[in-house]
Motif scaffolding. Structure first.
Motif, PDB file in Angstrom:
ATOM      1  N   SER A   1       0.838  -1.203  -0.001  1.00  0.00           N
ATOM      2  CA  SER A   1       0.078  -0.008   0.025  1.00  0.00           C
ATOM      3  C   SER A   1       0.898   1.217   0.097  1.00  0.00           C
ATOM      4  CB  SER A   1      -0.835  -0.044   1.229  1.00  0.00           C
ATOM      5  OG  SER A   1      -1.761  -0.952   1.133  1.00  0.00           O
ATOM      6  N   LYS A   2       1.832   1.350   0.741  1.00  0.00           N
ATOM      7  CA  LYS A   2       2.829   2.448   1.074  1.00  0.00           C
ATOM      8  C   LYS A   2       3.430   2.546  -0.414  1.00  0.00           C
ATOM      9  CE  LYS A   2       5.039   5.713   3.412  1.00  0.00           C
ATOM     10  NZ  LYS A   2       4.327   6.758   3.972  1.00  0.00           N
ATOM     11  N   MET A   3       3.924   1.502  -1.046  1.00  0.00           N
ATOM     12  CA  MET A   3       4.444   1.540  -2.273  1.00  0.00           C
ATOM     13  C   MET A   3       3.482   2.228  -3.446  1.00  0.00           C
ATOM     14  SD  MET A   3       7.250  -1.756  -2.937  1.00  0.00           S
ATOM     15  CE  MET A   3       6.015  -3.068  -2.267  1.00  0.00           C
ATOM     16  N   MET A   4       2.385   1.763  -3.566  1.00  0.00           N
ATOM     17  CA  MET A   4       1.233   2.315  -4.250  1.00  0.00           C
ATOM     18  C   MET A   4       0.939   3.596  -4.177  1.00  0.00           C
ATOM     19  SD  MET A   4       1.335  -0.187  -6.852  1.00  0.00           S
ATOM     20  CE  MET A   4       3.156  -0.630  -6.259  1.00  0.00           C
ATOM     21  N   GLU A   5       0.763   3.871  -3.013  1.00  0.00           N
ATOM     22  CA  GLU A   5       0.188   5.327  -2.594  1.00  0.00           C
ATOM     23  C   GLU A   5       1.245   6.474  -2.716  1.00  0.00           C
ATOM     24  OE1 GLU A   5      -1.555   4.792   1.083  1.00  0.00           O
ATOM     25  OE2 GLU A   5      -2.937   3.149   0.316  1.00  0.00           O
ATOM     26  N   ASP A   6       2.633   5.996  -2.101  1.00  0.00           N
ATOM     27  CA  ASP A   6       3.691   7.006  -1.793  1.00  0.00           C
ATOM     28  C   ASP A   6       5.003   6.802  -2.793  1.00  0.00           C
ATOM     29  OD1 ASP A   6       1.993   8.056   0.051  1.00  0.00           O
ATOM     30  OD2 ASP A   6       2.798   6.944   1.687  1.00  0.00           O
ATOM     31  N   GLY A   7       4.909   5.545  -3.476  1.00  0.00           N
ATOM     32  CA  GLY A   7       6.019   5.310  -4.234  1.00  0.00           C
ATOM     33  C   GLY A   7       7.219   5.046  -3.452  1.00  0.00           C
ATOM     34  N   VAL A   8       7.158   4.683  -2.365  1.00  0.00           N
ATOM     35  CA  VAL A   8       8.115   4.321  -1.154  1.00  0.00           C
ATOM     36  C   VAL A   8       8.420   3.136  -0.822  1.00  0.00           C
ATOM     37  CG1 VAL A   8       9.364   4.953   1.009  1.00  0.00           C
ATOM     38  CG2 VAL A   8       8.527   6.729  -0.609  1.00  0.00           C
ATOM     39  N   TYR A   9       9.349   2.501  -0.653  1.00  0.00           N
ATOM     40  CA  TYR A   9       9.693   1.061  -0.144  1.00  0.00           C
ATOM     41  C   TYR A   9      10.781   1.540   0.914  1.00  0.00           C
ATOM     42  CZ  TYR A   9      11.047  -3.762   0.584  1.00  0.00           C
ATOM     43  OH  TYR A   9      11.457  -4.924   1.277  1.00  0.00           O
ATOM     44  N   SER A  10      10.353   1.233   2.148  1.00  0.00           N
ATOM     45  CA  SER A  10      11.339   1.937   3.218  1.00  0.00           C
ATOM     46  C   SER A  10      11.651   0.743   4.118  1.00  0.00           C
ATOM     47  CB  SER A  10      10.556   2.999   4.034  1.00  0.00           C
ATOM     48  OG  SER A  10      11.376   3.407   5.354  1.00  0.00           O
ATOM     49  N   ILE A  11      12.948   0.384   4.392  1.00  0.00           N
ATOM     50  CA  ILE A  11      13.234  -0.702   5.380  1.00  0.00           C
ATOM     51  C   ILE A  11      14.229  -0.080   6.321  1.00  0.00           C
ATOM     52  CG2 ILE A  11      12.704  -2.578   3.812  1.00  0.00           C
ATOM     53  CD1 ILE A  11      16.067  -2.572   3.346  1.00  0.00           C
ATOM     54  N   PRO A  12      14.333  -0.721   7.619  1.00  0.00           N
ATOM     55  CA  PRO A  12      15.047  -0.110   8.620  1.00  0.00           C
ATOM     56  C   PRO A  12      16.636  -0.724   8.530  1.00  0.00           C
ATOM     57  CG  PRO A  12      13.692  -1.741   9.538  1.00  0.00           C
ATOM     58  CD  PRO A  12      13.476  -1.651   8.180  1.00  0.00           C
ATOM     59  N   TYR A  13      17.230  -0.708   7.420  1.00  0.00           N
ATOM     60  CA  TYR A  13      18.609  -1.336   7.220  1.00  0.00           C
ATOM     61  C   TYR A  13      19.095  -0.691   5.830  1.00  0.00           C
ATOM     62  CZ  TYR A  13      16.266  -5.325   5.574  1.00  0.00           C
ATOM     63  OH  TYR A  13      15.366  -6.350   4.764  1.00  0.00           O
ATOM     64  N   SER A  14      20.236  -1.019   5.516  1.00  0.00           N
ATOM     65  CA  SER A  14      20.714  -0.722   3.926  1.00  0.00           C
ATOM     66  C   SER A  14      19.919  -1.167   3.117  1.00  0.00           C
ATOM     67  CB  SER A  14      22.170  -0.956   3.854  1.00  0.00           C
ATOM     68  OG  SER A  14      22.555  -0.391   2.742  1.00  0.00           O
ATOM     69  N   ILE A  15      19.674  -0.188   1.956  1.00  0.00           N
ATOM     70  CA  ILE A  15      18.954  -0.766   1.005  1.00  0.00           C
ATOM     71  C   ILE A  15      19.731  -1.644  -0.202  1.00  0.00           C
ATOM     72  CG2 ILE A  15      17.066   1.288   0.946  1.00  0.00           C
ATOM     73  CD1 ILE A  15      18.524   2.613  -1.198  1.00  0.00           C
ATOM     74  N   ASP A  16      20.805  -1.736   0.200  1.00  0.00           N
ATOM     75  CA  ASP A  16      21.752  -2.323  -0.886  1.00  0.00           C
ATOM     76  C   ASP A  16      22.302  -3.805  -0.091  1.00  0.00           C
ATOM     77  OD1 ASP A  16      22.105  -0.477  -2.868  1.00  0.00           O
ATOM     78  OD2 ASP A  16      23.170   0.763  -1.450  1.00  0.00           O
ATOM     79  N   SER A  17      21.796  -3.890   1.068  1.00  0.00           N
ATOM     80  CA  SER A  17      22.071  -5.301   1.782  1.00  0.00           C
ATOM     81  C   SER A  17      21.127  -6.420   1.002  1.00  0.00           C
ATOM     82  CB  SER A  17      21.546  -5.411   3.138  1.00  0.00           C
ATOM     83  OG  SER A  17      22.145  -4.511   3.775  1.00  0.00           O
ATOM     84  N   LEU A  18      21.888  -7.434   0.568  1.00  0.00           N
ATOM     85  CA  LEU A  18      21.224  -8.709  -0.090  1.00  0.00           C
ATOM     86  C   LEU A  18      20.790  -9.641   0.725  1.00  0.00           C
ATOM     87  CD1 LEU A  18      24.117  -8.997  -2.748  1.00  0.00           C
ATOM     88  CD2 LEU A  18      22.157  -7.957  -3.136  1.00  0.00           C
ATOM     89  N   SER A  19      19.712  -9.979   0.574  1.00  0.00           N
ATOM     90  CA  SER A  19      18.871 -11.164   1.264  1.00  0.00           C
ATOM     91  C   SER A  19      18.202 -11.935   0.288  1.00  0.00           C
ATOM     92  CB  SER A  19      17.745 -10.661   2.101  1.00  0.00           C
ATOM     93  OG  SER A  19      18.441  -9.780   3.064  1.00  0.00           O
ATOM     94  N   SER A  20      18.434 -13.366   0.653  1.00  0.00           N
ATOM     95  CA  SER A  20      17.727 -14.444  -0.155  1.00  0.00           C
ATOM     96  C   SER A  20      16.237 -14.574   0.328  1.00  0.00           C
ATOM     97  CB  SER A  20      18.247 -15.839   0.246  1.00  0.00           C
ATOM     98  OG  SER A  20      19.647 -15.917  -0.187  1.00  0.00           O
TER      99      SER A  20
END
Length: 290
Positions: A148-167
């Protein structure tokens, strides 16, 4: 009869639906009666209420079962104790297979909720029970919590580096694996790391969602301590909050990457990619709007 514990969460519901569709008789153990109707609708033959920390309650729920798929309630501070109670009851019942829902990389002591799962794995190894341990990565479905946040505000917000890789893993793929290890021979005393072969960063996730939906999504690293303050205000339990803070710190420092070959082998096909998952979800959303 197969007992599924912690059946009211998204993992339990997905697994139960998959098992029931394939003719597996399932008894679900939950902590509240309010889940009865939904779980019966998914195909459960029986649904029972039980207290995971009460040995007599667990033993009663296990009577007449031959196999167990044990999912501990999410972020439970007493997961090790619950696991030991389950293992003891399974020994008394002499079950044919104890399948434990663990986590990718439980060996990391810096993440308490992972470490507790390793301690349960250790108890299984010493129990003499026929076991199978599944170690899934985080679900692709978790990203939908930000939809919902992505579609409404265009934001994907996480509490750590946006370049950290996760499986990650598609929950539907996990459910297929559970069906396989329970219904086919050859999986006793096995420990399977389960994840898609391609780890992604939040930046890459935002790009994929942008490409699929046509809406520009920007990944943003949220201040962890601001996140923690918000969770305190929302009265998130202290153990869960502290464990997640340590998880975010670990992800930022070390990434969180597993090997995708075991999942591909178990599925006998390529694991679902995040692109495929988002494409399927987006198409379903579009169809609902038509």
């Amino acid at each position: 009869m197969l007992l599924v514990t912690g059946a009211s969460g998204k993992t339990g519901k997905s697994v139960i639906a998959s098992l029931a569709r394939n003719g597996i008789a399932v008894r679900a153990m939950v902590h509240k009666k309010e889940y009865f109707d939904e779980l019966h609708a998914l195909g459960c033959m029986e649904v029972v209420v039980g207290d995971f920390l009460e040995p007599a309650s667990v033993a009663k729920a296990m009577v007449g079962t031959t196999k167990i798929y044990h999912i501990c309630p999410n972020m439970h501070p007493q997961e090790e104790k619950i696991g030991c109670i389950m293992i003891n009851a399974a020994q008394e019942q002499r079950v044919e297979q104890f399948v434990y829902h663990s986590v990718l990389h439980p060996q990391v002591q810096a993440m308490p909720h992972h470490w507790q799962k390793l301690l349960v794995e250790e108890q299984l190894l010493m129990s003499a029970l026929p076991f199978t341990i599944l170690q899934p990565a985080a679900y692709m479905q978790n990203v939908l919590g930000y939809w919902s946040k992505m579609m409404e505000d265009g934001v994907y917000s996480i509490p750590y580096s946006i370049d950290s890789l996760s499986s990650m893993i598609d929950l539907a793929d996990l459910s297929r694996v559970v069906l396989k290890v329970i219904s086919e021979p050859g999986h006793l005393h096995a420990i399977y790391e389960l994840c898609n072969p391609t780890p992604l960063s939040a930046r890459q996730i935002a790009t994929i969602v942008s490409q699929k939906t046509g809406k520009q999504i920007n990944a943003i690293a949220q201040d962890r301590y601001g996140w923690e303050k918000t969770m305190i205000e929302r009265q998130m339990p202290a153990y869960a909050r502290e464990a997640l803070m340590k998880m975010f710190e670990y992800y930022e420092k070390y990434d969180f990457i597993g090997n995708g070959h075991p999942l591909n082998w178990l599925l006998e096909r390529e694991a679902t990619s995040f692109e495929q998952f988002i494409d399927s979800y987006w198409n379903s959303q579009q169809q609902q709007q038509e």
